[in-house]
Design an enzyme around this catalytic site. Structure first.
Site, PDB file in Angstrom:
ATOM      1  N   TYR A  23       0.853  -1.190   0.000  1.00  0.00           N
ATOM      2  CA  TYR A  23       0.000   0.000   0.000  1.00  0.00           C
ATOM      3  C   TYR A  23       0.885   1.234   0.000  1.00  0.00           C
ATOM      4  O   TYR A  23       0.612   2.211  -0.706  1.00  0.00           O
ATOM      5  CB  TYR A  23      -0.910   0.002   1.230  1.00  0.00           C
ATOM      6  N   ASN A  46     -13.278   0.888  -3.742  1.00  0.00           N
ATOM      7  CA  ASN A  46     -13.201   0.526  -5.161  1.00  0.00           C
ATOM      8  C   ASN A  46     -13.904  -0.789  -5.501  1.00  0.00           C
ATOM      9  O   ASN A  46     -13.741  -1.787  -4.852  1.00  0.00           O
ATOM     10  CB  ASN A  46     -11.735   0.415  -5.576  1.00  0.00           C
ATOM     11  N   CYS A  53      -6.814  -5.088  -7.542  1.00  0.00           N
ATOM     12  CA  CYS A  53      -6.546  -4.688  -6.158  1.00  0.00           C
ATOM     13  C   CYS A  53      -6.058  -5.843  -5.292  1.00  0.00           C
ATOM     14  O   CYS A  53      -5.569  -5.628  -4.196  1.00  0.00           O
ATOM     15  CB  CYS A  53      -7.798  -4.068  -5.566  1.00  0.00           C
ATOM     16  N   HIS A  54      -6.177  -7.072  -5.779  1.00  0.00           N
ATOM     17  CA  HIS A  54      -5.699  -8.213  -4.978  1.00  0.00           C
ATOM     18  C   HIS A  54      -4.180  -8.291  -4.995  1.00  0.00           C
ATOM     19  O   HIS A  54      -3.590  -9.053  -4.243  1.00  0.00           O
ATOM     20  CB  HIS A  54      -6.313  -9.505  -5.506  1.00  0.00           C
ATOM     21  N   GLU A  80      -1.104 -16.809  -9.544  1.00  0.00           N
ATOM     22  CA  GLU A  80      -0.386 -15.925 -10.465  1.00  0.00           C
ATOM     23  C   GLU A  80       1.112 -16.089 -10.264  1.00  0.00           C
ATOM     24  O   GLU A  80       1.915 -15.450 -10.934  1.00  0.00           O
ATOM     25  CB  GLU A  80      -0.783 -14.462 -10.215  1.00  0.00           C
TER      26      GLU A  80
END
Length: 85
Positions: A23, A46, A53-54, A80
């Site tokens: 962040y 959001n 955002c993950h 990922e």
DNA sequence: CGTATGACGTGCA
DNA sequence: GTGCACGCCATAC
């Protein structure tokens, strides 16, 4: 939409698949160093799916929070290729 | 316009 | 390693 918000979104949108940003980093890249908490505030609101955002986690490498289930966030990242603590 | 809130970060016990 | 207290900042009320 505030300028800050737009920037944050831009930055997060550019996070490559398989990578993560804290962040605090996002805040810095957004031009507002130290506004890590504010970034969280925005992410929390959001809902835009075009924003990965993950891929935003805490500076210590832990997950932080998420809109839905945290397990989902964890799975997404690992799928990922991101290693978590 | 003042107060409260929260997907943070850091330091210290 | 875990927990707590504080400071920070943009938003929501």
């Amino acid at each position: 939409m505030t300028n800050f918000q737009s920037r944050v979104i831009e930055v997060v949108r550019r996070i490559p698949r398989g990578e993560v940003r804290s962040y605090g980093q996002v805040a810095g890249l957004a031009g507002r160093p130290g506004a890590a908490r504010a970034v969280g505030t925005l992410m929390r609101k959001n809902r835009d799916p075009s924003v990965p955002c993950h891929r935003v986690i805490k500076s210590d490498g832990t997950l932080g929070g998420y809109n839905g289930n945290l397990g989902e966030k964890r799975d997404l990242l690992e799928s990922e290729g991101v290693r978590l603590k």
